[in-house]
Motif scaffolding. Structure first.
Motif, PDB file in Angstrom:
ATOM      1  N   UNK A  17       0.827  -1.209   0.000  1.00 21.13           N
ATOM      2  CA  UNK A  17       0.000   0.000   0.000  1.00 21.13           C
ATOM      3  C   UNK A  17       0.865   1.265   0.000  1.00 21.13           C
ATOM      4  N   UNK A  18       1.889   1.283   0.848  1.00 18.96           N
ATOM      5  CA  UNK A  18       2.770   2.443   0.912  1.00 18.96           C
ATOM      6  C   UNK A  18       3.554   2.612  -0.387  1.00 18.96           C
ATOM      7  N   UNK A  19       4.025   1.510  -0.945  1.00 24.84           N
ATOM      8  CA  UNK A  19       4.781   1.571  -2.186  1.00 24.84           C
ATOM      9  C   UNK A  19       3.923   2.155  -3.308  1.00 24.84           C
ATOM     10  N   UNK A  20       2.670   1.691  -3.400  1.00 28.39           N
ATOM     11  CA  UNK A  20       1.777   2.224  -4.425  1.00 28.39           C
ATOM     12  C   UNK A  20       1.477   3.692  -4.231  1.00 28.39           C
ATOM     13  N   UNK A  21       1.243   4.086  -2.990  1.00 24.96           N
ATOM     14  CA  UNK A  21       0.966   5.492  -2.687  1.00 24.96           C
ATOM     15  C   UNK A  21       2.135   6.383  -3.094  1.00 24.96           C
ATOM     16  N   UNK A  22       3.348   5.988  -2.719  1.00 22.87           N
ATOM     17  CA  UNK A  22       4.530   6.815  -2.981  1.00 22.87           C
ATOM     18  C   UNK A  22       4.852   6.864  -4.470  1.00 22.87           C
ATOM     19  N   UNK A  23       4.633   5.767  -5.170  1.00 22.72           N
ATOM     20  CA  UNK A  23       4.868   5.777  -6.624  1.00 22.72           C
ATOM     21  C   UNK A  23       3.877   6.707  -7.330  1.00 22.72           C
ATOM     22  N   UNK A  24       2.641   6.702  -6.869  1.00 21.44           N
ATOM     23  CA  UNK A  24       1.657   7.605  -7.462  1.00 21.44           C
ATOM     24  C   UNK A  24       2.021   9.071  -7.219  1.00 21.44           C
ATOM     25  N   UNK A  25       2.772   9.314  -6.152  1.00 19.33           N
ATOM     26  CA  UNK A  25       3.241  10.680  -5.859  1.00 19.33           C
ATOM     27  C   UNK A  25       4.445  11.060  -6.700  1.00 19.33           C
TER      28      UNK A  25
END
Length: 470
Positions: A17-25
């Motif tokens: 979840x964190x990896x996806x969030x940060x990549x979207x940023x």
């Protein structure tokens, strides 16, 4: 440039979840599931930020990852993820150098805010460090250029007294680089982390000089609508440079003397003594000894200032340094303008070496920068410099005390040394090509090089142990 993050989280769902969030940023994310893998990544690759859970199961913990990051990549911020109720450990992590922490449960906006804030703080700290390093290069000891004995004496004196708190008086003609010497003393002292405050005493009116140096209280005089901090107070913990102190009014001289003696003063209109911890470096182009005799400068202040004296030679007495100085100024201008640096053609080098430079290094800098901006082509010729035809070269005070024949011999030797070094540098140190270019027989040139005591290192490495300038 995309920031690269290392994400260390042993719980797979949270990690994804964190990896996806940060990549979207827009971040590049490397994710690992345990402390051992994180330690290996930190030893192998550079990251802009580390986001790690405090508890990582068996093996190295988040605190171990923090310690490794501080050791391997001290500029990389580390943000800790903590479980509910472990705030005390998070505070301990902050003491060890963590940038921030996020307690569970957290929301996406909180993670975004903490990560971006940490990256921004680190970017600003890095830019400030680069700026300090650039200023140290441009204004510190390394910005001084000189290969002759007079400049080497300057370098040796700076090296010896920089770490002390002794008051220094820098003397020399206008444009010789007195403020650079003051900067060099500051940057090589234990006060380098404190302020460097420069004051041109000749540029401040007699009515305002005391307010400028010592500050004033509200209502001290007409127009004093608020309290003002003076230059001495602003320099507390650092160095104050009093340029052209010989032009200071006698009544102000008395107050500066008190600061040197007692390290305290009062603001204009104030009664409370203020103590300061400053190192004083002063400079002048005037003949202070004559001013003392004529009553224009206080004798007691003169001796307080002249604890250590550094005499900067005029550029006409160290013409061998002109090519290196000119090349430095062209490189600095090119860096400021974002262009490739221009070169100096042999006829330009010869013209620079033959000119007496009454305005010293400041005039040299202005001349080469003006030529570099206005001239077309990659190399500057003598015509591009647009230097006025020199009049008779002024004799130095020391030269006028010598017999004419001795003074002429020294002047001739200085010219020959500067001319031959310029020619040798222009031809890459090749003696045969240099002799042909300047119309000398090779053996005669070799003999002249021996007579002048020139060595290959003089023309292959023009800068001194640190160098002298503007």
């Amino acid at each position: 440039m995309t920031a690269r993050l290392l994400l260390v989280e042993d719980e797979r769902a949270i990690r994804l979840a964190l990896s996806g969030l940060l990549r979207r940023e827009g971040f590049e994310v490397d994710q690992v599931e345990d402390g051992a893998s994180a330690l290996r990544r930190l030893a192998e690759q550079a990251f802009d930020l580390v986001l790690t859970d405090l508890a990582l199961g068996d093996g190295p913990s988040g605190m171990d990852v923090l310690r490794a990051a501080r050791r391997e990549q001290p500029e990389t911020p580390v943000v800790m993820i903590t479980a509910h109720g472990s705030e005390a450990i998070a505070v301990e992590a902050m003491k060890l150098g963590a940038e921030d922490y996020v307690p569970k449960p957290f929301d996406n906006d909180e993670i975004r805010l903490v990560v971006r804030r940490a990256l921004e703080r680190t970017r600003l700290a890095r830019e400030n460090r680069w700026l300090r390093e650039r200023l140290a290069r441009e204004l510190g000891f390394e910005s001084l250029i000189g290969s002759g004995p007079s400049m080497r004496r300057v370098f040796e004196t700076i090296q010896k007294v920089a770490e002390t708190d002794l008051t220094v008086l820098v003397r020399g003609e206008s444009g010789t680089g007195k403020e650079l010497v003051a900067h060099a003393l500051h940057e090589r002292s234990a006060r380098r982390g404190g302020p460097f405050v420069a004051v041109n005493c000749a540029a401040i009116s007699r009515e305002l000089v005391e307010s400028e140096l010592f500050g004033h209280e509200k209502g001290a005089f007409t127009g004093a609508e608020a309290r003002r901090v003076g230059r001495f107070e602003a320099a507390d913990g650092g160095t104050i440079f009093l340029d052209e102190i010989g032009d200071m009014a006698p009544e102000t001289q008395a107050k500066v003397l008190r600061v040197l003696q007692e390290r305290c003063f009062e603001r204009v209109g104030g009664a409370k003594p203020l103590r300061v911890d400053v190192r004083v470096v002063a400079a002048t182009h005037r003949d202070l000894e004559r001013d003392v005799r004529d009553g224009r400068f206080r004798e007691d202040l003169y001796y307080r200032l002249r604890v250590v004296e550094i005499e900067l030679p005029p550029l006409r007495e160290r013409l061998e340094d002109v090519p290196a100085l000119a090349a430095r100024f062209l490189a600095q201008l090119a860096e400021r303008l974002g262009r490739p640096p221009k070169l100096l053609a042999p006829d330009a080098l010869a013209r620079l070496a033959a000119y007496p430079w009454p305005g010293n290094v400041r005039e040299l800098r202005n001349a080469v920068e003006r030529a570099a901006v206005l001239a077309s082509g990659d190399a500057l010729g003598a015509a591009d410099l647009a230097l006025p035809e020199p009049g008779p070269e002024p004799a130095s005070a020391a030269a006028t005390t010598l017999p004419f024949a001795e003074a002429k011999r020294l002047a001739t030797e200085r010219f020959e040394r500067a001319y031959l070094l310029t020619a040798l540098r222009a031809h890459g140190g090749n003696v045969s090509r240099t002799a042909e270019a300047i119309g000398m027989v090779r053996q005669s040139l070799q003999q002249k090089i021996r007579e002048l005591g020139l060595r290959e290192e003089d023309w292959s490495r023009p800068e001194g142990p640190a160098g002298g300038t503007s």
